[in-house]
Design a protein around this motif. Structure first.
Motif, PDB file in Angstrom:
ATOM      1  N   GLU A 145       6.938   6.250   3.446  1.00  0.00           N
ATOM      2  CA  GLU A 145       6.607   6.982   1.749  1.00  0.00           C
ATOM      3  C   GLU A 145       7.452   5.730   0.646  1.00  0.00           C
ATOM      4  N   THR A 146       6.584   5.841   0.570  1.00  0.00           N
ATOM      5  CA  THR A 146       7.265   4.876  -1.289  1.00  0.00           C
ATOM      6  C   THR A 146       6.572   5.555  -2.314  1.00  0.00           C
ATOM      7  N   SER A 162      -1.282  -8.078  14.263  1.00  0.00           N
ATOM      8  CA  SER A 162       0.007  -7.637  15.372  1.00  0.00           C
ATOM      9  C   SER A 162      -0.071  -8.886  16.756  1.00  0.00           C
ATOM     10  N   LYS A 163      -1.046  -9.748  16.701  1.00  0.00           N
ATOM     11  CA  LYS A 163      -0.455 -10.749  17.107  1.00  0.00           C
ATOM     12  C   LYS A 163       0.152 -12.117  16.863  1.00  0.00           C
ATOM     13  N   SER A 164       0.888 -11.803  15.937  1.00  0.00           N
ATOM     14  CA  SER A 164       2.175 -12.581  15.478  1.00  0.00           C
ATOM     15  C   SER A 164       2.902 -12.382  16.234  1.00  0.00           C
ATOM     16  N   LYS A 165       3.013 -10.676  16.843  1.00  0.00           N
ATOM     17  CA  LYS A 165       4.059 -10.866  17.556  1.00  0.00           C
ATOM     18  C   LYS A 165       5.196 -10.486  16.496  1.00  0.00           C
ATOM     19  N   LYS A 166       4.703 -10.228  15.144  1.00  0.00           N
ATOM     20  CA  LYS A 166       6.214  -9.760  14.221  1.00  0.00           C
ATOM     21  C   LYS A 166       6.151  -8.218  13.544  1.00  0.00           C
ATOM     22  N   PRO A 167       8.020  -7.925  13.349  1.00  0.00           N
ATOM     23  CA  PRO A 167       7.542  -6.128  13.259  1.00  0.00           C
ATOM     24  C   PRO A 167       7.168  -6.096  11.899  1.00  0.00           C
ATOM     25  N   ILE A 168       6.124  -4.830  12.511  1.00  0.00           N
ATOM     26  CA  ILE A 168       5.377  -4.670  11.031  1.00  0.00           C
ATOM     27  C   ILE A 168       5.984  -2.613  10.687  1.00  0.00           C
ATOM     28  N   ILE A 169       5.497  -2.664   9.218  1.00  0.00           N
ATOM     29  CA  ILE A 169       6.092  -1.347   9.036  1.00  0.00           C
ATOM     30  C   ILE A 169       5.230  -1.045   7.465  1.00  0.00           C
ATOM     31  N   ILE A 170       4.687   0.059   7.806  1.00  0.00           N
ATOM     32  CA  ILE A 170       4.286   0.842   6.655  1.00  0.00           C
ATOM     33  C   ILE A 170       4.244   1.549   5.794  1.00  0.00           C
ATOM     34  N   ALA A 171       3.767   0.699   5.051  1.00  0.00           N
ATOM     35  CA  ALA A 171       4.975   1.015   3.652  1.00  0.00           C
ATOM     36  C   ALA A 171       3.341   2.654   2.624  1.00  0.00           C
ATOM     37  N   ALA A 172       3.438   3.556   2.875  1.00  0.00           N
ATOM     38  CA  ALA A 172       2.780   4.131   1.926  1.00  0.00           C
ATOM     39  C   ALA A 172       2.919   4.277   0.310  1.00  0.00           C
ATOM     40  N   THR A 173       2.309   3.701  -0.366  1.00  0.00           N
ATOM     41  CA  THR A 173       3.017   3.206  -1.218  1.00  0.00           C
ATOM     42  C   THR A 173       1.992   4.337  -2.489  1.00  0.00           C
ATOM     43  N   LYS A 174       2.589   4.534  -4.005  1.00  0.00           N
ATOM     44  CA  LYS A 174       2.014   5.112  -4.613  1.00  0.00           C
ATOM     45  C   LYS A 174       1.736   7.530  -4.207  1.00  0.00           C
ATOM     46  N   CYS A 175       2.482   7.113  -2.939  1.00  0.00           N
ATOM     47  CA  CYS A 175       3.425   8.865  -3.019  1.00  0.00           C
ATOM     48  C   CYS A 175       3.230   9.324  -4.104  1.00  0.00           C
ATOM     49  N   ASP A 176       4.087   9.113  -5.005  1.00  0.00           N
ATOM     50  CA  ASP A 176       3.943   9.857  -6.445  1.00  0.00           C
ATOM     51  C   ASP A 176       2.470  10.882  -6.914  1.00  0.00           C
ATOM     52  N   ILE A 190      -0.226   0.865   2.618  1.00  0.00           N
ATOM     53  CA  ILE A 190      -1.735   1.511   2.636  1.00  0.00           C
ATOM     54  C   ILE A 190      -0.652   2.665   1.160  1.00  0.00           C
ATOM     55  N   ASP A 191      -2.500   2.392   0.069  1.00  0.00           N
ATOM     56  CA  ASP A 191      -2.395   3.285  -1.247  1.00  0.00           C
ATOM     57  C   ASP A 191      -3.125   4.637  -0.693  1.00  0.00           C
ATOM     58  N   VAL A 192      -1.989   5.767  -0.518  1.00  0.00           N
ATOM     59  CA  VAL A 192      -2.118   6.913  -0.266  1.00  0.00           C
ATOM     60  C   VAL A 192      -2.824   7.518  -1.462  1.00  0.00           C
ATOM     61  N   SER A 193      -3.232   7.432  -2.565  1.00  0.00           N
ATOM     62  CA  SER A 193      -3.089   7.557  -3.977  1.00  0.00           C
ATOM     63  C   SER A 193      -4.604   8.203  -3.847  1.00  0.00           C
ATOM     64  N   LYS A 231     -15.022  -5.024  -5.862  1.00  0.00           N
ATOM     65  CA  LYS A 231     -15.947  -4.471  -4.735  1.00  0.00           C
ATOM     66  C   LYS A 231     -15.262  -3.596  -3.453  1.00  0.00           C
ATOM     67  N   ASP A 232     -14.217  -4.515  -3.489  1.00  0.00           N
ATOM     68  CA  ASP A 232     -13.547  -4.849  -2.273  1.00  0.00           C
ATOM     69  C   ASP A 232     -11.851  -3.684  -2.433  1.00  0.00           C
ATOM     70  N   LYS A 233     -11.818  -3.717  -3.073  1.00  0.00           N
ATOM     71  CA  LYS A 233     -10.355  -3.024  -3.413  1.00  0.00           C
ATOM     72  C   LYS A 233     -10.791  -2.194  -4.632  1.00  0.00           C
ATOM     73  N   GLY A 234     -11.438  -1.897  -5.572  1.00  0.00           N
ATOM     74  CA  GLY A 234     -11.710  -1.020  -6.440  1.00  0.00           C
ATOM     75  C   GLY A 234     -10.893  -1.795  -7.911  1.00  0.00           C
ATOM     76  N   ASN A 235     -10.817  -0.417  -8.586  1.00  0.00           N
ATOM     77  CA  ASN A 235     -10.202  -0.544  -9.843  1.00  0.00           C
ATOM     78  C   ASN A 235      -9.224  -1.509 -10.037  1.00  0.00           C
ATOM     79  N   CYS A 236      -8.586  -1.046  -8.777  1.00  0.00           N
ATOM     80  CA  CYS A 236      -6.440  -1.357  -9.044  1.00  0.00           C
ATOM     81  C   CYS A 236      -6.786  -1.823  -7.472  1.00  0.00           C
ATOM     82  N   GLY A 237      -5.348  -1.863  -7.149  1.00  0.00           N
ATOM     83  CA  GLY A 237      -4.794  -2.659  -6.136  1.00  0.00           C
ATOM     84  C   GLY A 237      -4.148  -1.533  -5.206  1.00  0.00           C
ATOM     85  N   VAL A 238      -3.591  -1.267  -4.482  1.00  0.00           N
ATOM     86  CA  VAL A 238      -2.657  -0.796  -4.350  1.00  0.00           C
ATOM     87  C   VAL A 238      -1.234  -0.718  -4.243  1.00  0.00           C
ATOM     88  N   GLY A 239      -1.101  -1.294  -4.638  1.00  0.00           N
ATOM     89  CA  GLY A 239       0.717  -1.471  -5.060  1.00  0.00           C
ATOM     90  C   GLY A 239       1.113  -2.043  -4.203  1.00  0.00           C
TER      91      GLY A 239
END
Length: 1504
Positions: free
Chosen positions: A226-227, A188-202, A163-166, A25-33
């Motif tokens: 974009e990955t 962001s509260k952890s003050k650790k570096p964060i990078i967004i990976a746009a998955t399933k760009c194919d 983040i699944d962009v498909s 219900k939360d993520k749909g039929n498949c994960g975000v990769g």
């Protein structure tokens, strides 16, 4: 602080990969990769990448060591090297949420916080947690690599937000973005570096990606990468960028947009793929397996790179595709091979255009299956199609799968095949048409270039149709033919001019004057001029011929393997036996033998069967044979016995002979091997003379079951083995017998053993003999020319077929011995058969008592060589001339043959030699008696010949040649008590109608003192002769008229028989007084150009009697033969005056001369060459000078150099086919000399196909047979009219179809029929012979012969079948192959000829005579082909068989036996009689074969 001596450890970072997680219900039929991203980064190889990772787990799997009741996974660590070379270790943690597969709710774990807060945790701990690899690992941890998560709490150094962009699966992007936003706030509260990976760009959705980028742009330092985990695009980049954010000392990686990164990655994959495919293409065997190939390539860098990028599965698929391509390529090649081979198969099976031209492909397939060669070209497979069976792997099986023929390709090939046959037929026709065009162009000469000819054929239709290559090929073939023919004719011309070459001694060198003379003579010849453009070749042929003439050997013979010497040696080696067999009664004179030990050798019980049969015919082992009782001791032994040699010879049993019995080819071969072993054992080991000479006898056992099929083969093979082993062969007697062995066989074999015992007794225990058996009383040389168109066995058959023939001494491979009773004693005659070129040395250096000179009446060169040889022979040596041709019909049908035969007879008459003719199509000549008179003449003159040889002072001892004869160490004195009739046993008129110097025959009382032995030899009778009445009945000659007193003369001449007839006819018309010693003008038929006058007494002298002709069909074969003899008689006073004294006196006064001075023909021929280059003297001067010189030299000799009138051949050689037609005789008498001379000078040429005899255009004659008949009337109307006329009016006409009708009448018949088909032949008042000639002309004018050429070879082969029944049935099957039109006409004409032959008693036309007249017309052979000449008899016999067995072939009648009664003789023509009619005289003339007693062999030549 860290110790200085220790290297620093590479930094270690822990990265947590987070993103939307939870229930469906939360993520749909498949994960975000997240899992795929972690999998691709930690294990980047394609084989280690798993695209499917589930978060729904069972409780057991959730509690396993991999999950370990946590909602995160440890993916392991990756050691990475930066651009600056500094390594770092990255631990990868995936924060997820596992769902219970039962409740579909999150599993309960130790951390009960929601995912957003759990995912943001900076420290993680799980005791003994194992590294996660794939879903299949769960529950099977021991089957996978086991690596634990680091102990203690693992500090998270950065977060990778996925983040699944498909398009997603039942998931709204806004909901995901909202979840991500909340998650980002916690992270962001952890003050650790964060990078967004746009998955399933194919599978990217552009506005989703833009929203993600917008989301990131609103955040501080938030980078979007974009990955695509599937294609491994920017996966490593996102992790590297995060590490750089954690470690500022590292270089900042360049963030590349997805599309650019994808292109770079795909280019890398494509390059690796190309390299891998090239690597795979090195595999050429489609049977190779992936396992074998991968093991072989696993260490190859291109292979490893492709496996890493694309994986083993893709590599295997690529390999499989390649293998399939190889297989399909192999199948394609096989299909091409089959399709390419199909035309050849069709050419083999469907080569007849007429048969398939109108068949479709399916009909042709049915026809192909019925062909006998079908299995050799095609294979029918059990499973189809062929390319899915293992047949594709049978590369050695070139047969075409039959199911392939059902394809369109095969059908197209068939259509092309038919079209090819059509075009090829047309092309061949045009090539042959062009060839005939070239043949018609007379000016084309040998060696003429094509360029000089092409302008004359430019407009020819055939030339325009064929290609340039074909036209040149046809012209080249035409040139080869005419050049070869010209060279053959040139060589033949050189032999025809033999007198020009053979006037020098052997081993001499021709002078320049001689060469000039040769060129001067030959340059007048057209055959010399024909090679003008090939002058070097012509000169080479001439020099080669001259070199052979002066240095002749059989190795350098111009005829090659056809050299007479080679062929004679081969024939004698195969034919002669070392012992004389057949004289079965000689054993009576041998040692007194009462007991005979016989060794019987056989296979499979045959030996025991023969022994039982002999015992059955015996009484207490005693056998009665020829009035004497013999005790027989029989020892049958099986040929397979291992104790064969030990049983053959024991101390208690010494065999006198060995019977070797066989009934099959296998047993015959086995017997042959056994005999070879026995002889080897006897000669090499035991050295026993008696044993070495043990007699072997081959006996053929009767085969009751398959006698008609196997017996002829066994008989032939048995006779061949007997000849090879030189032992007797006992054949199965004629008739049918219930048992395997016949009494006649056993008696024949026993007689042979007894004769051999006698011979061995003489060898082992020799007794003094009167003379050495190896010595000869007479030495005769038979000469024949190499390359003559007759077989050697033809001229040797009179000797080889005689029982008195045996081998000569060892080393004399070209000689044989004859034992003949001549006079009162048995004489040994050595016959040496040589070529003319080998005989020259013998003529000059060896003692020869007589020459038999053979020539072919079909070949001028043969006569030329004979003249050249005979010219240099001493005139004291008797000579027998033998002309050879096919049949008597040749004399009348061929002017060239007639001329050569007449010339040979004329030469014989001039030199008082003997002359006879041998016919290859007749069996009558195959008796030694052909030469009996000649042998008698030689024996009579032996002393004179030897004295002349010994007194020849010109003979140089240093001039040696091959020693043909052995030197006789003994004297040569012989008893010469011969009767007066020794020279001639025929019965001439015992009176002379012209002069008083013609010698008479002995009286009947003289002749009664002699009788014939089985060989036809005369020997004295010491008791009252039996069967006197038979002789009186058979021999009818005129009574004696009291002659004038005769004065003994040394040289009495014999009248030429033809001249006698001419003179009798002339005297009857214009009687005049004949002076006895006054020279007269030349007779009318002597050419005036000869300018030669003969004394009348010389012209009318005749040494002997008028020759008679005896033309009688043989009892069995109806062959007509002729006999012609020029023989020498002694004067009646010779015996009274003492023959030896007269002989010595005569030769004391006269030295030998040469025959060329005794014959005007020989002398004038030699003189003609001299006259061409020397014009010093005229013909008469030269000849007269020669004659005068000889007269002065031989004192006391009144011998005139010419012994018979000039050109006696005007009357022709006697032949039974001449005297029956009075019209022809009258024409011969009325023939003008000048006209005869002009006709003689005409050049006679015989084209291959006789030209059309008509001189008018006809729409009927010369048309194809099928155009002249219909289904209702299958017989041409003209043929019906002719046959009906002949059968109604002239079936009994004498000489029907042999005697020619009037040519004008024949043409008139055809012309009248051309104008009106309904014309009646009876109304035309023409003769039967004219109608018969017109009928023959009809068949001769047909475009194709009535008997098709295509069946000639089958008829020829079938005629060679020995068994008569089988031969007739085979011929019957061949007749059925005739085209229907030909069959009907052939049946009709053969039936007619059969009716004619039934009237042979009145028309004298037997089936044999009719076949001689008709076979060339019905079969139209190639008379120019030398190879054909040897088969003419067979062709004639085929037509004869059809005539004889007409009822069998065409009306299903029974086989007719050949008539046993010979045809009566045609009555001779009666010239004007000069004396009173002849009445019978009790004096034996030539015997008539039909009246000789059955037990005696017929003497068809009437000499004995």
């Amino acid at each position: 602080m860290m110790a200085k001596n220790k290297e620093p450890r590479p930094p270690s970072y822990a990265i947590s990969v987070v993103g939307l997680s939870g229930t469906e219900k939360d993520k749909g039929n498949c994960g975000v990769g997240k899992s795929c991203l972690c999998n691709r980064f930690v294990r980047s190889k394609a084989d280690e990448y798993y695209p499917e990772h589930t978060s729904v787990l069972s409780t057991i799997d959730f509690g396993g060591r991999v999950v370990n009741n946590d909602h995160f996974l440890y993916w392991g660590d990756v050691t990475q090297s930066g651009e600056d070379g500094i390594e770092c270790r990255i631990h990868v943690i995936e924060q997820t949420e596992f769902i219970d597969d039962q409740t579909f709710l999150p599993h309960r774990s130790t951390n009960l916080q929601p995912y957003i807060k759990r995912a943001a945790a900076s420290k993680l701990q799980s005791a003994e947690k194992l590294m996660y690899i794939c879903t299949d690992q769960l529950g099977l941890e021991q089957d996978f690599e086991q690596k634990q998560m680091p102990e203690g709490k693992l500090s998270i150094d950065g977060f990778l937000l996925c983040i699944d962009v498909s398009q997603g699966c039942n998931r709204k992007f806004d909901d995901q973005l909202k979840f991500v936003n909340n998650l980002y706030i916690q992270l962001s509260k952890s003050k650790k570096p964060i990078i967004i990976a746009a998955t399933k760009c194919d599978e990217c959705v552009d506005h989703y990606l833009r929203e993600v980028q917008a989301f990131a742009s609103n955040k501080k330092n938030l980078v979007v990468v974009e990955t695509s985990a599937r294609f491994n695009v920017n996966v490593e980049t996102c992790f590297t960028a995060l590490v750089q954010m954690m470690d500022k000392t590292r270089g900042k990686p360049k963030i590349i947009p997805y599309l650019d990164a994808y292109k770079t990655q795909r280019q890398l994959v494509v390059t690796a793929t190309d390299k891998f495919e090239k690597l795979v293409q090195t595999v050429r065997d489609y049977h190779a397996t992936w396992k074998t190939v991968s093991n072989k390539l696993k260490n190859h860098p291109d292979y490893e790179e492709y496996i890493n990028l694309e994986g083993t599965k893709k590599a295997k698929n690529t390999f499989s595709k390649h293998i399939e391509q190889l297989k399909q390529e192999h199948i394609r090649k096989r299909r091409e091979e089959y399709i390419n081979a199909l035309p050849r198969a069709l050419n083999t099976l469907l080569s007849n255009l007429d048969e398939i031209e109108h068949l479709n492909w399916s009909e042709a397939l049915k026809l192909i299956e019925k062909r006998p060669d079908f299995q050799s070209c095609f294979v029918v497979l059990e499973k189809t199609p062929w390319d899915e069976t293992d047949h594709i792997d049978k590369v050695n099986d070139r047969r075409i799968p039959f199911d392939l023929l059902t394809t369109l390709e095969a059908e197209k090939v068939y259509q092309n095949h038919v079209q090819h046959l059509i075009s090829e037929k047309r092309r061949v026709e045009m090539k042959e048409k062009f060839k005939k065009t070239l043949e018609k162009i007379q000016f084309i000469s040998p060696g003429q270039p094509w360029e000089e000819v092409i302008c004359f054929v430019m407009e020819d239709e055939a030339f325009k149709y064929i290609t340039d290559g074909d036209s040149k090929e046809v012209y080249s073939r035409h040139q080869r033919e005419i050049v070869e023919k010209a060279k053959e004719e040139f060589q033949e011309m050189l032999f025809e001019h033999s007198e020009l070459f053979y006037d020098l001694d052997l081993n001499a060198t021709p002078s320049s004057d001689k060469m000039s003379e040769i060129h001067a003579v030959l340059s007048e010849e057209p055959r010399y001029q024909a090679l003008q453009k090939l002058a070097p070749d012509r000169e080479s042929l001439l020099l080669k011929h001259i070199g052979f003439v002066y240095h002749p050997t059989k190795e350098t013979c111009l005829s090659g393997q056809n050299c007479m010497d080679i062929k004679v040696e081969q024939l004698l080696a195969n034919s002669l036996l070392q012992l004389d067999h057949g004289r079965s009664n000689l054993y009576h004179d041998s040692a007194n033998i009462d007991k005979v030990n016989l060794f019987i050798l056989g296979k499979d019980g045959l030996a025991q069967e023969l022994a039982n049969e002999i015992r059955t015919q015996s009484t207490d082992d005693e056998y009665a044979l020829d009035g004497k009782i013999y005790e027989l001791d029989l020892r049958p032994v099986d040929a397979k016995s291992p104790y064969l040699l030990t049983q053959l010879w024991t101390s208690t049993f010494k065999p006198h002979g060995c019977f070797c019995v066989f009934n099959s080819i296998e047993s015959l071969n086995f017997i042959g091997e056994c005999i070879g072993k026995i002889r080897t054992e006897a000669s090499q080991i035991r050295r026993d003379k008696y044993m070495a000479n043990l007699s072997f006898t081959l006996i053929l056992a009767n085969q009751r079951d398959s006698i008609s099929k196997n017996l002829p083969i066994l008989r032939h093979q048995g006779q061949q083995l007997a000849n090879k082993l030189q032992c007797p062969f006992v054949d199965v007697p004629a008739g049918t017998y219930p048992r395997k062995f016949n009494e006649a066989q056993i008696k024949q074999a026993l007689r042979g053993v007894l004769e051999a015992v006698k011979h061995n007794f003489d060898v082992v225990s020799p007794v003094p003999t009167i003379k050495d058996l190896s010595e000869a009383d007479l030495r005769i040389v038979m000469c024949a020319m190499c390359g003559d168109p007759f077989s050697v066995d033809l001229i040797l058959s009179p000797f080889l077929d005689s029982h008195s023939c045996s081998a000569a001494q060892a080393g004399q491979s070209n000689s044989l011995m004859l034992d003949k009773i001549i006079g009162e004693k048995r004489r040994r005659i050595q016959i040496t058969i040589l070529s003319y070129h080998s005989s020259i040395g013998v003529r000059k250096d060896e003692l020869v008592h007589g020459y038999i000179l053979v020539y072919s009446a079909k070949r001028k060169a043969s006569m030329g060589m004979l003249r050249a040889f005979l010219s240099e022979v001493q005139d004291t040596i008797p000579v027998q001339l033998v002309a050879v041709t096919d049949s008597q019909a040749d004399f009348f049908e061929n002017e060239a043959i007639k001329e050569l035969m007449t010339e040979g007879e004329h030469i014989a008459t001039e030199i008082t030699a003997k002359f006879t003719a041998l016919y290859s199509l007749s069996q009558y000549h195959r008796q030694t008696e052909v030469f009996t008179l000649f042998f008698s003449d030689v024996l009579e003159k032996k002393n004179m010949i030897e004295n002349s040889y010994m007194s020849d002072s010109t003979r140089e001892s240093t001039h040696t040649s091959e020693d043909v004869f052995p030197r006789s160490p003994r004297g040569s004195s012989l008893d010469y008590n011969y009767p007066d009739s020794e020279d001639d046993t025929e019965g001439p008129p015992p009176y002379s109608p012209i002069g008083d110097e013609v010698r008479l025959l002995p009286t009947p009382s003289d002749r009664s003192k002699y009788r014939l032995d089985l060989e036809g030899n005369e020997y004295p009778i010491h008791s009252t002769p039996l069967n006197c009445h038979d002789h009186e009945r058979n021999h009818k000659v005129p009574p004696p008229i009291k002659p004038k007193p005769l004065v003994p003369k040394t040289n009495v001449k014999k009248l030429d028989p033809n001249l006698l007839k001419t003179i009798e006819a002339g005297i009857g018309k214009n009687p005049r007084k004949q002076p006895s010693r006054v020279p007269t003008a030349p007779p009318e038929d002597i050419e005036p150009s000869d300018n030669y006058a003969e004394p009348i007494d010389t012209i009318f002298k005749h040494k002997g009697f008028a020759d008679d002709i005896y033309a009688v069909p043989d009892d069995s074969q109806n062959r007509i033969i002729k006999v012609r003899n020029s023989i020498v008689l002694n004067a009646q006073g010779d015996e009274e005056n003492g023959y030896p004294d007269r002989l010595s006196r005569s030769h004391g006064e006269r030295r030998p001369s040469k025959y060329k001075y005794k014959s005007k023909t020989l002398f004038s021929k030699a003189k003609s060459y001299y006259r061409r280059t020397h014009s010093d003297a005229s013909d008469d001067e030269a000849f007269t000078t020669s004659k005068n010189k000889r007269k002065g030299r031989h004192r006391g000799s009144e011998e005139d150099p010419l012994l018979s009138p000039v050109e006696t051949w005007k009357g022709g050689i006697d032949n039974p086919a001449v005297t029956s037609d009075q019209e022809l005789d009258d024409k011969k008498v009325k023939k003008k000399p000048q006209k005869a001379k002009e006709e003689k000078k005409k050049k006679k040429t015989k084209p291959l196909n006789p030209p059309i005899r008509r001189n008018w255009e006809s729409n009927y004659f010369g048309m194809p047979l099928q155009d002249l008949v219909t289904a209702e009337k299958p017989i041409p109307l003209f043929v019906e009219k002719c046959v009906q006329f002949i059968e109604d009016t002239g079936l009994c006409t004498e000489g029907l179809y042999r005697v020619s009708g009037n040519k004008t009448d024949q043409d008139n018949i055809q012309k009248q029929f051309d104008q009106d088909h309904s014309i009646s032949l009876e109304s035309m008042e023409v003769t039967v012979n004219a109608v018969a000639g017109a009928l023959k002309a009809f068949f001769a004018d047909l475009p194709d012969p009535l008997v098709p050429y295509s069946l000639h070879q089958e008829l020829l082969e079938t005629s060679k079948i020995l068994d008569k029944t089988e031969r007739l049935h085979e011929l019957k099957e061949i007749v059925k192959k005739f085209p229907p039109v030909n069959y009907d006409v052939f049946k009709y004409i053969i039936t007619h000829l059969n009716r004619v032959s039934q009237q042979y008693k009145t028309n004298f036309m037997t089936a044999d005579n009719l076949s001689i007249c008709f076979w060339p017309t019905l079969m139209r052979p190639d008379f120019e082909n030398r190879a054909f000449l040897s088969t003419t008899k067979i062709h004639q016999s085929v037509i004869e068989t059809f005539i004889q067995q007409c009822q069998f072939f065409f009306y299903n009648g029974e086989v007719v036996e050949a008539p046993a009664t010979a045809a009566p003789q045609p009555p001779p023509s009666n010239p004007v009689q000069m004396v009173e009619p002849m009445v019978p005289l009790q004096l034996p003339p030539p015997l008539q074969p039909q009246l000789i007693q059955p037990q005696l062999p017929a003497d068809p030549l009437g000499i004995i």
